[in-house]
Design a protein around this motif. Structure first.
Motif, PDB file in Angstrom:
ATOM      1  N   VAL A  50       0.962  -1.187   0.054  1.00  0.00           N
ATOM      2  CA  VAL A  50      -0.142  -0.138   0.021  1.00  0.00           C
ATOM      3  C   VAL A  50       0.986   1.271   0.001  1.00  0.00           C
ATOM      4  CG1 VAL A  50      -1.831   1.436   1.290  1.00  0.00           C
ATOM      5  CG2 VAL A  50      -1.738  -1.067   0.957  1.00  0.00           C
ATOM      6  N   ASN A  51       2.082   1.224   0.666  1.00  0.00           N
ATOM      7  CA  ASN A  51       2.662   2.556   0.733  1.00  0.00           C
ATOM      8  C   ASN A  51       3.800   2.537  -0.438  1.00  0.00           C
ATOM      9  OD1 ASN A  51       1.777   3.077   3.365  1.00  0.00           O
ATOM     10  ND2 ASN A  51       3.375   2.106   4.325  1.00  0.00           N
ATOM     11  N   GLY A  52       3.758   1.322  -1.115  1.00  0.00           N
ATOM     12  CA  GLY A  52       4.544   1.681  -2.417  1.00  0.00           C
ATOM     13  C   GLY A  52       3.670   1.864  -3.573  1.00  0.00           C
ATOM     14  N   ILE A  53       2.535   2.043  -3.488  1.00  0.00           N
ATOM     15  CA  ILE A  53       1.755   2.544  -4.891  1.00  0.00           C
ATOM     16  C   ILE A  53       2.169   4.167  -5.164  1.00  0.00           C
ATOM     17  CG2 ILE A  53      -0.667   3.174  -5.676  1.00  0.00           C
ATOM     18  CD1 ILE A  53      -1.536   1.089  -3.636  1.00  0.00           C
ATOM     19  N   ARG A  54       2.622   3.959  -6.644  1.00  0.00           N
ATOM     20  CA  ARG A  54       2.789   5.235  -7.251  1.00  0.00           C
ATOM     21  C   ARG A  54       2.095   5.348  -8.517  1.00  0.00           C
ATOM     22  NH1 ARG A  54       4.477   6.214  -2.880  1.00  0.00           N
ATOM     23  NH2 ARG A  54       6.547   6.427  -2.058  1.00  0.00           N
ATOM     24  N   ARG A  55       1.647   6.463  -9.054  1.00  0.00           N
ATOM     25  CA  ARG A  55       0.975   6.484 -10.257  1.00  0.00           C
ATOM     26  C   ARG A  55       2.090   6.399 -11.578  1.00  0.00           C
ATOM     27  NH1 ARG A  55      -0.793  11.793 -11.443  1.00  0.00           N
ATOM     28  NH2 ARG A  55       0.504  12.646  -9.856  1.00  0.00           N
ATOM     29  N   SER A  56       1.697   5.556 -12.176  1.00  0.00           N
ATOM     30  CA  SER A  56       2.585   5.231 -13.349  1.00  0.00           C
ATOM     31  C   SER A  56       2.721   6.374 -14.508  1.00  0.00           C
ATOM     32  CB  SER A  56       2.018   3.659 -14.151  1.00  0.00           C
ATOM     33  OG  SER A  56       2.810   3.499 -15.159  1.00  0.00           O
ATOM     34  N   ARG A  57       3.966   6.433 -14.910  1.00  0.00           N
ATOM     35  CA  ARG A  57       4.221   7.431 -15.806  1.00  0.00           C
ATOM     36  C   ARG A  57       3.979   6.719 -17.238  1.00  0.00           C
ATOM     37  NH1 ARG A  57       9.239  11.175 -14.176  1.00  0.00           N
ATOM     38  NH2 ARG A  57       8.192  12.056 -12.245  1.00  0.00           N
ATOM     39  N   MET A  58       4.240   5.473 -17.420  1.00  0.00           N
ATOM     40  CA  MET A  58       4.344   4.478 -18.922  1.00  0.00           C
ATOM     41  C   MET A  58       2.923   4.239 -19.002  1.00  0.00           C
ATOM     42  SD  MET A  58       7.081   5.279 -19.442  1.00  0.00           S
ATOM     43  CE  MET A  58       7.728   4.598 -21.202  1.00  0.00           C
ATOM     44  N   ASP A  59       2.352   3.569 -17.970  1.00  0.00           N
ATOM     45  CA  ASP A  59       1.154   2.632 -18.215  1.00  0.00           C
ATOM     46  C   ASP A  59      -0.008   3.732 -17.861  1.00  0.00           C
ATOM     47  OD1 ASP A  59      -0.907   0.929 -19.019  1.00  0.00           O
ATOM     48  OD2 ASP A  59      -0.236  -0.437 -17.127  1.00  0.00           O
TER      49      ASP A  59
END
Length: 108
Positions: A50-59
C-alpha cells in the motif's frame, strides 16, 4: 500503550506459552528499540504494498492510477480500469475514488 505495558504483555504471553523464546526475544528487542511505537498497528503483510503505490508514467490513460495499482498488485492495469468503470457505472463512486487517488498518490 507505553513500553512497560508492552513488555508486561509480552512477558505474560511468553509465560502462557503463546510466544516461544525466540519470538519473545525478537518482540522484546523491537519494543526496546522503539520500533513498536513508531510502527503502531500498521504491521501487516500488505502495508509495504500500500505504501509502495505510485502513479505510473508509462502505463497511463488519464492519471496513471490504474497502472500504478497494477504494478503494486498482481492484476493487470486493464482489470483495474474495468473495476473503476464498473464502480462508476454501478454506484458512481468509481470516478470519485479515482480522482482521490490521482490527487493523493504520488507519481513515479
Amino acid at each position: 500503550m507505553n513500553d512497560a505495558d508492552e513488555l508486561t504483555k509480552l512477558a505474560d504471553l511468553h509465560a502462557r506459552g503463546v510466544l516461544n523464546d525466540e519470538e519473545f526475544a525478537k518482540a522484546k528487542a523491537r519494543v526496546l528499540d522503539g520500533q513498536a511505537a513508531a510502527a503502531g498497528h500498521a504491521t501487516g503483510p500488505n502495508v509495504g504494498a500500500v505504501n509502495g503505490i505510485r502513479r505510473s508514467r508509462m502505463d497511463r490513460w488519464l492519471g496513471g492510477v490504474c497502472g500504478g495499482i497494477a504494478r503494486a498488485t498482481a492484476l493487470d492495469s486493464w482489470v483495474w480500469r474495468l473495476i473503476f468503470t464498473v464502480l462508476f457505472l454501478a454506484f458512481g463512486s468509481g470516478i470519485f475514488l479515482y480522482i482521490l487517488l490521482w490527487i493523493f498518490v504520488p507519481e513515479d
